[in-house]
Design a protein around this motif. Structure first.
Motif, PDB file in Angstrom:
ATOM      1  N   ASN A 276     -31.802  -7.170  28.516  1.00  0.00           N
ATOM      2  CA  ASN A 276     -32.405  -6.768  29.789  1.00  0.00           C
ATOM      3  C   ASN A 276     -33.045  -5.397  29.649  1.00  0.00           C
TER       4      ASN A 276
ATOM      5  N   TYR B 110     -22.995 -10.144  32.588  1.00  0.00           N
ATOM      6  CA  TYR B 110     -23.466  -9.054  33.438  1.00  0.00           C
ATOM      7  C   TYR B 110     -24.913  -9.223  33.886  1.00  0.00           C
ATOM      8  N   THR B 111     -25.701  -9.986  33.119  1.00  0.00           N
ATOM      9  CA  THR B 111     -27.094 -10.255  33.502  1.00  0.00           C
ATOM     10  C   THR B 111     -27.550 -11.551  32.854  1.00  0.00           C
TER      11      THR B 111
ATOM     12  N   GLU C 175     -27.233  -7.968  21.088  1.00  0.00           N
ATOM     13  CA  GLU C 175     -27.378  -7.062  22.232  1.00  0.00           C
ATOM     14  C   GLU C 175     -27.298  -5.605  21.787  1.00  0.00           C
TER      15      GLU C 175
ATOM     16  N   TYR D 286     -30.301  -2.966  22.442  1.00  0.00           N
ATOM     17  CA  TYR D 286     -30.148  -1.808  23.319  1.00  0.00           C
ATOM     18  C   TYR D 286     -30.198  -0.490  22.556  1.00  0.00           C
TER      19      TYR D 286
ATOM     20  N   SER E 182     -23.582  -5.117  39.281  1.00  0.00           N
ATOM     21  CA  SER E 182     -23.248  -3.702  39.353  1.00  0.00           C
ATOM     22  C   SER E 182     -21.883  -3.482  38.701  1.00  0.00           C
TER      23      SER E 182
ATOM     24  N   LEU F 197     -28.528  -8.770  37.840  1.00  0.00           N
ATOM     25  CA  LEU F 197     -27.808  -7.758  37.080  1.00  0.00           C
ATOM     26  C   LEU F 197     -26.624  -7.327  37.933  1.00  0.00           C
TER      27      LEU F 197
ATOM     28  N   GLU G 105     -32.955   2.343  23.333  1.00  0.00           N
ATOM     29  CA  GLU G 105     -32.541   3.703  23.678  1.00  0.00           C
ATOM     30  C   GLU G 105     -32.918   4.725  22.604  1.00  0.00           C
TER      31      GLU G 105
ATOM     32  N   GLU H 107     -34.029  -3.336  31.706  1.00  0.00           N
ATOM     33  CA  GLU H 107     -33.644  -2.380  32.741  1.00  0.00           C
ATOM     34  C   GLU H 107     -32.255  -1.782  32.498  1.00  0.00           C
ATOM     35  N   VAL H 108     -31.592  -2.210  31.433  1.00  0.00           N
ATOM     36  CA  VAL H 108     -30.227  -1.774  31.151  1.00  0.00           C
ATOM     37  C   VAL H 108     -30.228  -0.817  29.965  1.00  0.00           C
TER      38      VAL H 108
ATOM     39  N   TYR I 136     -25.293   2.431  31.558  1.00  0.00           N
ATOM     40  CA  TYR I 136     -24.766   1.323  32.358  1.00  0.00           C
ATOM     41  C   TYR I 136     -23.459   0.820  31.749  1.00  0.00           C
ATOM     42  N   PHE I 137     -23.464   0.562  30.451  1.00  0.00           N
ATOM     43  CA  PHE I 137     -22.265   0.055  29.794  1.00  0.00           C
ATOM     44  C   PHE I 137     -21.145   1.094  29.793  1.00  0.00           C
TER      45      PHE I 137
END
Length: 306
Positions: free
Chosen positions: A57, A11-12, A88, A92, A33, A31, A96, A59-60, A64-65
């Motif tokens: 990333n 995805y990225t 990952e 993330y 969409s 990235l 978050e 920005e994610v 998004y997921f």
């Protein structure tokens, strides 16, 4: 012998970890969409599994997921979503400001059913500091997997070998996986991954891939050490088709799948095709003198080939 009809989707390629062993990060700076990801899923006839991984990333985020998984499940409810490595998930969730359990619970509600085994590298921190210093520690990788298993999310496990590690480090890695499997039963497949030295910083130190004899020995020992895993995989993308066939005689009972669009290993120098047809996968297994079955993500046989 088993294989799956799947597609890999990265995805990225944007990743702040910048591991010395990796040639994939920031090659294009993209990235995808959710619609682009869904389009890739639609392209594979008979697909039963989508394998989604990328980078770290900034920005994610979790939303998004959630959107990606929900859109896939709305259109393709029969497709198993296998996504995000433990590294990952750790990155993330921390970004978050969420617990691992909360992050994974939200993704499970959105459609996540399994996790790939990447990011394990070698589960010895002295080695990890050399090859992936900005990823989570070995204990943290194992903790993410333990929580995933407790939530009912099955996973695979990998081991990247043939770089700066020693044989004893491989043994420790296998032992730690076996012990967690004894507690949770949540691992499905083990995938020994061969390090490719081309196009990445670590390749200035480790200039050649390990040899076929070492690869076959590692697969054979893995099958013995991890007899509580349903499969040990000969990952044809990294091994090549001929060595994959031989590996099926040395303890491997799975060759992964159609894959379609593998980017990470090819960025590091792999010269195998980006994907294989079902017909070719069946041919490789038959050439090893084995009965061939198409499986699902959890190693349940969907179809036998005569």
């Amino acid at each position: 012998m088993m294989f799956v009809v799947n597609r890999h989707i990265n995805y990225t390629d944007i990743c702040v970890a910048k591991c010395p062993l990796c040639a994939f990060n920031n090659r294009e700076g993209y990235l995808l969409s959710p619609e682009e990801i869904l389009r890739k899923v639609r392209e594979v006839d008979g697909i039963t599994e989508v394998h989604i991984v990328g980078g770290h990333n900034p920005e994610v985020g979790v939303e998004y997921f959630e959107e990606v998984f929900r859109r896939i499940k709305r259109e393709k409810p029969e497709v198993v979503i296998k996504a995000l490595t433990a590294t990952e998930v750790y990155y993330y969730a921390k970004k978050e400001k969420m617990s691992i359990r909360e992050f994974l619970s939200r993704l499970k509600d959105a459609g996540l059913q399994a996790m790939p085994g990447g990011g394990a590298e070698i589960l010895v921190d002295s080695v990890r500091r050399k090859i992936s210093p900005n990823k989570c520690s070995s204990d943290e990788w194992l903790r993410v997997m333990k929580i995933a298993h407790e939530l009912g999310i099955k996973s695979n496990a990998t081991m990247l070998f043939g770089h700066v590690e020693e044989i004893r480090h491989r043994a420790i890695h296998l032992y730690r996986l076996r012990k967690l499997q004894e507690k949770t039963g949540g691992f499905v497949s083990f995938i020994p991954l061969v390090y490719h030295p081309e196009n990445n910083p670590l390749g200035k130190i480790v200039r050649e891939k390990t040899n076929p004899v070492d690869i076959l020995k590692t697969i054979a020992v893995s099958r013995i050490a991890l007899d509580n895993f349903r499969s040990v995989r000969a990952y044809w993308v990294m091994l090549g088709e001929k060595l994959t066939e031989v590996a099926l005689r040395f303890g491997a009972n799975d060759i992964d799948g159609t894959v379609v669009e593998e980017k990470v290993t090819h960025a590091a120098g792999a010269e195998t095709p980006a994907g294989l047809t079902v017909e070719r996968l069946v041919e490789i297994c038959r050439s090893a003198g084995k009965r061939v079955g198409q499986r699902d993500t959890f190693c349940n046989i969907l179809k036998w080939y005569a």
